[in-house]
Scaffold this active site. Structure first.
Site, PDB file in Angstrom:
ATOM      1  N   HIS A  15       0.827  -1.212   0.000  1.00  0.00           N
ATOM      2  CA  HIS A  15       0.000   0.000   0.000  1.00  0.00           C
ATOM      3  C   HIS A  15       0.864   1.266   0.000  1.00  0.00           C
ATOM      4  CE1 HIS A  15      -3.437  -2.510   1.982  1.00  0.00           C
ATOM      5  NE2 HIS A  15      -3.151  -2.905   0.759  1.00  0.00           N
ATOM      6  N   HIS A  60      -9.479  -1.527  -4.775  1.00  0.00           N
ATOM      7  CA  HIS A  60      -8.361  -1.958  -3.931  1.00  0.00           C
ATOM      8  C   HIS A  60      -7.424  -2.895  -4.692  1.00  0.00           C
ATOM      9  CE1 HIS A  60      -6.090  -2.313  -0.289  1.00  0.00           C
ATOM     10  NE2 HIS A  60      -5.924  -3.588  -0.605  1.00  0.00           N
ATOM     11  N   ASP A 100      -3.438  -2.448  -4.970  1.00  0.00           N
ATOM     12  CA  ASP A 100      -2.463  -3.516  -4.707  1.00  0.00           C
ATOM     13  C   ASP A 100      -1.573  -3.790  -5.918  1.00  0.00           C
ATOM     14  OD1 ASP A 100      -3.070  -4.153  -2.080  1.00  0.00           O
ATOM     15  OD2 ASP A 100      -4.403  -5.816  -2.594  1.00  0.00           O
ATOM     16  N   HIS A 137      -1.215 -11.077  -5.404  1.00  0.00           N
ATOM     17  CA  HIS A 137       0.184 -10.669  -5.222  1.00  0.00           C
ATOM     18  C   HIS A 137       1.187 -11.608  -5.893  1.00  0.00           C
ATOM     19  CE1 HIS A 137      -0.958  -7.445  -2.631  1.00  0.00           C
ATOM     20  NE2 HIS A 137      -1.558  -8.249  -1.786  1.00  0.00           N
TER      21      HIS A 137
END
Ligand SMILES: [Zn+2]
Length: 288
Positions: free
Chosen positions: A76, A233, A237, A260
């Site tokens: 973040h 969001h 990310d 991720h």
């Protein structure tokens, strides 16, 4: 077109989402060419570059590690720094996880803007995408295409009444980031919490720093910041993981149902695929 850093230091402290450990953090100006460098002030200022080569673990957060020293949940903060055009900064931390704050990048974004941005005398090097590059795995996709600016598109699908199918594309400018992306919060599913905690994750998680989804709604009593906060969001990310490329990029990045692990693998493979991009500086337009 020139490298930038912060004008003044900024400070935060708070609990880490996964470890539940409290950390104090300072983000400081750094000279041109330095990049984004973490320093563990509790370990003799051990330095860890925000670099895809340092990525160690990617389950539910992105963790950097070098010689046994790690820093977790960097995405973040890196997302906000990259979106606001900060090329160089030292990030001092007295523990191993970046504070989660409210689960978004809003406080980082506001603090960076308040601290001010300093232009340095060195022209930026950009990665210009020349040919499309794509990574696919089990129905998850990330790709990047040639473009004159950086934009991110994300598409997600969850069988949940608050999410469903969401898709959004945003050109990454400081203004767009502040208004469309930075406030979007981390989210998770209540039915996963026990298993995650057993695996040593989300121990600092609470309704103060995450949207917690139940079978048909959410535990949080405040409303969503956007109807499609979830896909926003994911863009936040993705940008934070993409920042590990260490340079500005001109390209249109698209992701479908990724996370991720795929984000960071994509960055590493793109960097290695040198026939798909070239390095360039942007010459200032001459004013007549
Ligand atoms: Zn996140």
């Amino acid at each position: 077109m020139y490298e930038q850093t912060l004008k003044n230091p900024i400070e935060f402290s708070g609990v880490g989402l996964h470890t539940g450990e409290t950390a104090a953090m300072r983000v400081l100006p750094a000279p041109a060419g330095k990049g984004i460098v973490f320093r563990r002030v509790d370990l003799d200022n051990f330095e860890l570059r925000a670099d895809v080569g340092s990525v160690e673990r990617v389950a539910y957060a992105t963790t950097l590690m070098s010689r046994g020293v790690w820093i977790s949940t960097v995405e973040h903060l890196l997302s906000a720094l990259y979106a606001l055009g900060i090329d160089n900064a030292y990030i001092e931390l007295d523990n191993f996880e970046v504070p989660i704050l409210d689960g978004s990048a809003l406080l980082y974004t506001e603090a960076i803007e308040q601290a001010g941005i300093l232009q340095l005398a060195v022209p930026r090097t950009y990665i210009r995408i020349d040919k499309p590059f794509k990574l696919e795995e089990n129905g998850k996709t990330i790709a990047i295409y040639p473009a004159d600016t950086l934009s991110l598109e994300y598409e997600i699908g969850f069988k949940h009444p608050l999410i469903g199918h969401q898709k959004l594309e945003v050109e990454i400018t400081p203004e767009n980031y502040r208004t469309l992306i930075a406030p979007a919060r981390t989210f998770g599913f209540l039915h996963e919490v026990e298993a995650l905690q057993a695996a040593g994750l989300v121990r600092g998680g609470s309704l103060e720093n995450a949207i917690v989804l139940t079978e048909n709604g959410m535990l949080n009593e405040i409303s969503l910041r956007y109807a499609d906060e979830f896909v926003r969001h994911k863009i936040l990310d993705l940008l934070g993981d993409f920042a590990l490329i260490g340079q500005r990029v001109l390209g249109r990045l698209t992701a479908n149902r990724a996370g991720h692990a795929l984000h960071t693998r994509f960055v590493a493979q793109l960097l290695e695929s040198t026939d798909h991009w070239s390095s360039t500086t942007l010459n200032p337009v001459e004013v007549l």
